[in-house]
Design an enzyme around this catalytic site. Sequence first.
Site, PDB file in Angstrom:
ATOM      1  N   HIS A 192       1.010  -0.742  -0.254  1.00  0.00           N
ATOM      2  CA  HIS A 192      -0.070  -0.423   0.494  1.00  0.00           C
ATOM      3  C   HIS A 192       0.707   0.875  -0.154  1.00  0.00           C
ATOM      4  O   HIS A 192       0.597   2.228  -0.181  1.00  0.00           O
ATOM      5  CB  HIS A 192      -1.398  -0.370   1.447  1.00  0.00           C
ATOM      6  CG  HIS A 192      -1.986  -1.224   1.127  1.00  0.00           C
ATOM      7  ND1 HIS A 192      -1.432  -2.003   2.075  1.00  0.00           N
ATOM      8  CD2 HIS A 192      -2.690  -2.000   0.445  1.00  0.00           C
ATOM      9  CE1 HIS A 192      -2.072  -3.419   2.361  1.00  0.00           C
ATOM     10  NE2 HIS A 192      -2.775  -2.852   1.138  1.00  0.00           N
TER      11      HIS A 192
HETATM   12  S1  FES Z   1       1.876  -0.321   3.044  1.00  0.00           S
HETATM   13 FE1  FES Z   1       0.500  -2.194   3.652  1.00  0.00          FE
HETATM   14  S2  FES Z   1       1.101  -3.162   4.462  1.00  0.00           S
HETATM   15 FE2  FES Z   1       2.701  -2.363   3.767  1.00  0.00          FE
END
Ligand code: FES
Lengths: 422, 174
Positions: free
Chosen positions: B139
């Site tokens: 993410h």
């Molecule tokens: S940014 Fe969501 S798990 Fe690393």
Amino acid sequence: MSGHSSYQPQNRLLRWFEARLPVGWLIHSSFVAYPTPRNLNYWWTFGGILSFMLTVQIVTGVVLTMHFTPTATQAFDSVEHIMRDVNYGWLLRYLHANGGSMFFLAVYIHMFRGLYYGSYKEPREVLWILGVIIFFLMMASAFMGYVLPWGQMSFWAATVITNLFSAIPIFGKGITEWLWGGYAVDNPTLQRFFSLHYLLPFMIAGVVVLHVWALHVVGQNNPTGIDVKSDKDTVPFTPYATAKDGFALVCFLILLAWFVFYIPNYLSHPDNYIPANPLQTPPHIVPEWYFLPYYAILRAIPSKLIGVIALFASIAVLAFLPWLDTSKVRSARYRPLFRQFFWIFVICCIGLGYLGSKQPEGLYVIAARILTAYYFLYFLVILPVLGLIERPKAVPASISEAVLPKGGAPVAAGAAAPDRNG
Amino acid sequence: MAATDTAEPSRRDFLYIATAAVGAVGAAATVWPLISQMNPDASVLALALAEVDLAPIAEGQIVTVKWRGKPVFIAHRTKKEIEEARAVPLAQLIDPQSDEARVKKGHEQWLVVVGICTHLGCVPLGHQGSYGGWFCPCHGSEYDTSGRVRRSPAPYNLEVPPYEFASDTLVRIG
Ligand code: FES
Ligand code: HEM
């Protein structure tokens, strides 16, 4: 369900049994004589399709279990063994994997049907909430099932989803380690997921019984959203609903068969044919298609805790829907404004699904935020306010008045023709 | 209890409450083993120590070792990377912590962190992202050369596991 006397088997032995346990009566009154609104359209056939798909999942699942080994060292290989060595193993596994997807396709259609025709409104609140519970259990089963083949996607899906609980303040870490049975997703996690994956579908079956019971207490909604007022408004379940449900089921199974026989891996990810590796995350991890909208909501929000809360809230809000929608009119047919917001909502959900499959960067993030906002506004602001300001169209006096030719007399073809109005 | 109309609690009320209380304790005692069995078991706890030889790790290199089933990054940092990590004002950080507090004195070139993104647990990729440290592909969180989070959604810095230097080239994690 009326009195026991309505069903009398011809056969003496059956009569003897019936007097001691009225199973025949239960089946007859629920699926043969049961009055269904005469104007049901094809959107009403998905309940039957869902029941059938649950059975498909249970039967193929029980059989797969005969060849599957739920341990971290052997799960992946045993799935390959099912694919290569077991007689028809490929068929069983593809049916189960694609069956899961089709199950979700059917449940989403079933739910949007409910949203459009106001099936969640008084007196069907409990029926609706039981449906939301089934949906939640389905998501849990499918998630745990996806972990079982122990490929890269299985492993990282398990990691990301169980880590949602680490967002809980103070107890988060303890809860995730408790869920894993270790300090990371590993063999103990796989074993418990298998146990629960086997259990949950039977719990679903139990809630389905309550769901159908509640349905038969309050009666089916219908495309006009108005209550059944007389016998003229209904037709018996058999042959009318059975034939229609059967036809829709066959069409649906053609779709399932197309996936199973022609594009069995279309809905899955190639990375799941790589054995799980706890030291390396695949460059692009995405959940199965049916979780994408929720995944988009999770990622739209920059804060971990709030993202997780939004994810769960997006499902939980459904349970409160009967009280959030303030309009007394059920069917969208007579709600011109609602209908527009509804279709925007459908597009919003599909859009979220699309965004869930994209990397969370740039414009995608902004779009996901706008759609997430609409998702919640729809339930929390638009529905409550619409009911107060909208002027619904005139609602017909009865189902038969709405669908039968003028004069209201039941004509021979009357039961089949009204579908055109759907 | 609902059946009694007397204003004063009767002896029967007392019996009801006492029975319910004992029943509740019994139920909790029965449920506890069912819940507790899911916690990490003795065999998992036993695997809690890992030893790593640092000699083969070149400057600028990051190696990943496994500890308690999780990846641990051991980064042999360059002078430049250490300086970058120390130059950042704490006020700019999402989870403020000085680089000094995240390494062992006298072994500043070695950064030892659990290689699990504090967002939802993916393994971040080394030497990537705009801060020269790690980038998480899941993410998009980013970490600097001290393993501190510099871009959300991850809320915390990469965790520093308990470890000690047995000698200059041998580190013991756990
Ligand atoms: S940014 Fe969501 S798990 Fe690393
Ligand atoms: C609610 C119904 C169910 C759903 C939605 C569901 C879903 C899934 C999914 C998505 C997978 C992963 C398929 C893959 O990618 O290979 C899976 C695997 C599996 N499921 Fe189910 N399942 C259901 C019911 C059951 C039941 C009742 C059983 C056993 C009694 C079962 C046993 C298995 C087994 C053994 C596997 C691993 C083999 C494989 O991966 O194909 N499932 N399930």
